[in-house]
Design a protein around this motif. Structure first.
Motif, PDB file in Angstrom:
ATOM      1  N   MET A   1      -7.932  32.139 -18.892  1.00  0.00           N
ATOM      2  CA  MET A   1      -8.227  31.025 -17.999  1.00  0.00           C
ATOM      3  C   MET A   1      -7.720  29.707 -18.571  1.00  0.00           C
ATOM      4  SD  MET A   1     -11.884  31.893 -16.249  1.00  0.00           S
ATOM      5  CE  MET A   1     -12.782  32.030 -17.779  1.00  0.00           C
ATOM      6  N   ARG A   2      -7.804  29.566 -19.895  1.00  0.00           N
ATOM      7  CA  ARG A   2      -7.354  28.319 -20.520  1.00  0.00           C
ATOM      8  C   ARG A   2      -5.836  28.190 -20.540  1.00  0.00           C
ATOM      9  NH1 ARG A   2     -11.695  28.217 -25.610  1.00  0.00           N
ATOM     10  NH2 ARG A   2     -13.475  27.531 -24.354  1.00  0.00           N
ATOM     11  N   HIS A   3      -5.137  29.309 -20.414  1.00  0.00           N
ATOM     12  CA  HIS A   3      -3.679  29.286 -20.503  1.00  0.00           C
ATOM     13  C   HIS A   3      -3.011  29.811 -19.224  1.00  0.00           C
ATOM     14  CE1 HIS A   3      -5.142  29.371 -24.696  1.00  0.00           C
ATOM     15  NE2 HIS A   3      -4.084  28.631 -24.960  1.00  0.00           N
ATOM     16  N   ALA A   4      -3.754  29.874 -18.127  1.00  0.00           N
ATOM     17  CA  ALA A   4      -3.254  30.505 -16.907  1.00  0.00           C
ATOM     18  C   ALA A   4      -2.025  29.808 -16.336  1.00  0.00           C
ATOM     19  CB  ALA A   4      -4.360  30.556 -15.849  1.00  0.00           C
ATOM     20  N   GLU A   5      -1.938  28.505 -16.484  1.00  0.00           N
ATOM     21  CA  GLU A   5      -0.843  27.758 -15.858  1.00  0.00           C
ATOM     22  C   GLU A   5       0.523  28.222 -16.343  1.00  0.00           C
ATOM     23  OE1 GLU A   5      -1.273  23.567 -16.112  1.00  0.00           O
ATOM     24  OE2 GLU A   5      -3.118  23.512 -14.918  1.00  0.00           O
ATOM     25  N   ARG A   6       0.614  28.644 -17.594  1.00  0.00           N
ATOM     26  CA  ARG A   6       1.923  29.072 -18.100  1.00  0.00           C
ATOM     27  C   ARG A   6       2.108  30.588 -18.052  1.00  0.00           C
ATOM     28  NH1 ARG A   6       1.823  30.803 -23.362  1.00  0.00           N
ATOM     29  NH2 ARG A   6      -0.052  30.368 -24.610  1.00  0.00           N
ATOM     30  N   GLN A   7       1.149  31.321 -17.455  1.00  0.00           N
ATOM     31  CA  GLN A   7       1.270  32.764 -17.245  1.00  0.00           C
ATOM     32  C   GLN A   7       1.680  33.496 -18.532  1.00  0.00           C
ATOM     33  OE1 GLN A   7       0.930  34.584 -13.786  1.00  0.00           O
ATOM     34  NE2 GLN A   7      -0.503  32.896 -14.112  1.00  0.00           N
ATOM     35  N   PRO A   8       0.823  33.503 -19.547  1.00  0.00           N
ATOM     36  CA  PRO A   8       1.161  34.146 -20.821  1.00  0.00           C
ATOM     37  C   PRO A   8       1.316  35.657 -20.674  1.00  0.00           C
ATOM     38  CG  PRO A   8      -1.169  33.597 -20.766  1.00  0.00           C
ATOM     39  CD  PRO A   8      -0.538  32.962 -19.551  1.00  0.00           C
ATOM     40  N   THR A   9       2.032  36.250 -21.619  1.00  0.00           N
ATOM     41  CA  THR A   9       2.251  37.695 -21.611  1.00  0.00           C
ATOM     42  C   THR A   9       1.096  38.418 -22.298  1.00  0.00           C
ATOM     43  OG1 THR A   9       3.396  37.672 -23.743  1.00  0.00           O
ATOM     44  CG2 THR A   9       4.733  37.299 -21.760  1.00  0.00           C
ATOM     45  N   LEU A  10       1.061  39.735 -22.107  1.00  0.00           N
ATOM     46  CA  LEU A  10       0.071  40.555 -22.792  1.00  0.00           C
ATOM     47  C   LEU A  10       0.234  40.440 -24.298  1.00  0.00           C
ATOM     48  CD1 LEU A  10      -2.199  42.716 -22.681  1.00  0.00           C
ATOM     49  CD2 LEU A  10      -0.384  44.447 -22.635  1.00  0.00           C
ATOM     50  N   ALA A  11       1.485  40.346 -24.754  1.00  0.00           N
ATOM     51  CA  ALA A  11       1.741  40.217 -26.195  1.00  0.00           C
ATOM     52  C   ALA A  11       1.123  38.937 -26.747  1.00  0.00           C
ATOM     53  CB  ALA A  11       3.245  40.242 -26.457  1.00  0.00           C
ATOM     54  N   GLU A  12       1.231  37.835 -26.007  1.00  0.00           N
ATOM     55  CA  GLU A  12       0.640  36.569 -26.452  1.00  0.00           C
ATOM     56  C   GLU A  12      -0.886  36.667 -26.496  1.00  0.00           C
ATOM     57  OE1 GLU A  12       3.130  32.844 -24.992  1.00  0.00           O
ATOM     58  OE2 GLU A  12       2.932  34.320 -23.387  1.00  0.00           O
ATOM     59  N   LEU A  13      -1.455  37.294 -25.476  1.00  0.00           N
ATOM     60  CA  LEU A  13      -2.908  37.458 -25.442  1.00  0.00           C
ATOM     61  C   LEU A  13      -3.383  38.310 -26.604  1.00  0.00           C
ATOM     62  CD1 LEU A  13      -5.693  37.237 -24.068  1.00  0.00           C
ATOM     63  CD2 LEU A  13      -5.044  39.180 -22.623  1.00  0.00           C
ATOM     64  N   ALA A  14      -2.697  39.422 -26.856  1.00  0.00           N
ATOM     65  CA  ALA A  14      -3.079  40.311 -27.943  1.00  0.00           C
ATOM     66  C   ALA A  14      -2.971  39.605 -29.290  1.00  0.00           C
ATOM     67  CB  ALA A  14      -2.193  41.562 -27.924  1.00  0.00           C
ATOM     68  N   ALA A  15      -1.921  38.807 -29.464  1.00  0.00           N
ATOM     69  CA  ALA A  15      -1.750  38.079 -30.723  1.00  0.00           C
ATOM     70  C   ALA A  15      -2.869  37.061 -30.915  1.00  0.00           C
ATOM     71  CB  ALA A  15      -0.389  37.387 -30.737  1.00  0.00           C
ATOM     72  N   ALA A  16      -3.265  36.395 -29.821  1.00  0.00           N
ATOM     73  CA  ALA A  16      -4.333  35.391 -29.919  1.00  0.00           C
ATOM     74  C   ALA A  16      -5.651  36.024 -30.327  1.00  0.00           C
ATOM     75  CB  ALA A  16      -4.491  34.674 -28.580  1.00  0.00           C
ATOM     76  N   LEU A  17      -5.859  37.289 -29.939  1.00  0.00           N
ATOM     77  CA  LEU A  17      -7.114  37.981 -30.250  1.00  0.00           C
ATOM     78  C   LEU A  17      -6.999  38.886 -31.473  1.00  0.00           C
ATOM     79  CD1 LEU A  17      -8.315  39.011 -26.660  1.00  0.00           C
ATOM     80  CD2 LEU A  17      -8.874  36.958 -27.967  1.00  0.00           C
ATOM     81  N   SER A  18      -5.802  38.931 -32.076  1.00  0.00           N
ATOM     82  CA  SER A  18      -5.565  39.756 -33.269  1.00  0.00           C
ATOM     83  C   SER A  18      -5.889  41.227 -33.009  1.00  0.00           C
ATOM     84  CB  SER A  18      -6.377  39.234 -34.467  1.00  0.00           C
ATOM     85  OG  SER A  18      -6.042  37.899 -34.752  1.00  0.00           O
TER      86      SER A  18
END
Length: 298
Positions: A31-48
């Motif tokens: 929700m905090r990064h929705a505007e730039r439509q992040p990838t699954l890889a970015e999400l996974a990296a953010a959550l380690s």
């Protein structure tokens, strides 16, 4: 239409607790990064965490994939224009909101506690409660033999016992997460889902508040309404501000869907359990609905 996929039960021993918390973190991050439509890889990296684990866990516990959820966070913004000032009012009349035989009575009943029960602090009332991990954070659920009386998302450090004691200081309260697990498992699903057992709610509120909460129950899964539309639906077109107060006082999160009420211009406005959680709930419902996974009259 096909039903939503079955969610796993909430075990008394929270075997899925870590997974639910990870999904909750993922929802907030998206929700905090929705505007730039992040990838699954970015999400996974953010959550380690690995992409495959996150994809599998999110889909299993939230009911949709991270990509679909993210897509409909932006769809939600467009949908927030609502569908005209008479939409909810028309729907309310279709349901027979002002008379008997309301459609929602077939899948949920709402009964108010008596003034005496309120005045006596719950004396003679037996309550079972449990805290359950969900994709939107830890949820406190309390119920009496006559229905669910509280669903509350807990803030960090918020004590369930103290919260229950403030509301019902004289009630006989017992911790029984197994007894409230079935309710917790229905928090984010259409109450009118085929095959679902009727759900009883027993709430504490004024006559006006209960009237507003009944109107909220007439909102279908995934629908949005403005405070003005809700006021018109109960025959009080000039009482949008008072309706907002009643919406904010809702004691039963999700089951009485106060998160589906937004401002007329499309802004989400406040939510007693946090604006991010409100946006996530709306986005999740939109994702299910636009995927054609929600039955009619849900």
């Amino acid at each position: 239409m096909p039903c939503l996929p079955a969610l796993p039960p909430f075990p008394p021993e929270a075997a899925d607790a870590r997974g639910y918390r990870r999904v909750a973190d993922a929802i907030v991050w998206l929700m905090r990064h929705a505007e730039r439509q992040p990838t699954l890889a970015e999400l996974a990296a953010a959550l380690s965490v690995s992409e495959s684990l996150l994809q599998r866990e999110f889909t299993r516990l939230a009911g949709v994939s991270p990509k679909r959820f993210l897509q409909h966070l932006t769809v939600t913004a467009a949908k927030a224009s609502l569908s005209g000032p008479g939409a909810l009012l028309d729907h309310a009349y279709a349901l027979g909101l002002s008379g008997g035989g309301r459609l929602y009575d077939h899948f949920v009943t709402l009964e108010a506690m008596t003034p005496g029960e309120y005045r006596d602090g719950g004396a003679g009332l037996a309550l079972a409660w449990g805290v359950h991990d969900t994709a939107f954070g830890a949820a406190l659920v309390a119920q009496s033999p006559r229905g669910v009386c509280l669903v509350h998302f807990l803030a960090d450090g918020e004590a369930p016992g103290a919260l229950l004691g403030q509301r019902w200081p004289k009630a006989a309260v017992r911790h029984d997460a197994a007894a409230t697990a079935a309710v917790a498992a229905r928090l984010f699903r259409p109450l009118a889902e085929p095959g679902a057992a009727p759900l009883a709610l027993r709430v504490q509120g004024s006559n006006f508040q209960v009237q507003v909460w009944r109107a909220l129950l007439a909102l279908p899964y995934g629908a949005l309404a403005s405070y003005g539309q809700l006021a018109a639906a109960i025959g009080r077109p000039g009482a949008a501000r008072a309706v907002g107060g009643a919406v904010g006082a809702n004691p039963v999160a999700c089951l009485i869907p106060c998160h589906r009420v937004i401002r007329a211009e499309g802004a989400l406005s406040g939510y007693r359990w946090g604006a991010e959680r409100k946006a996530g709930l709306i986005g999740l419902e939109a994702a299910h609905c636009l995927a054609g996974e929600v039955p009619d009259h849900a």
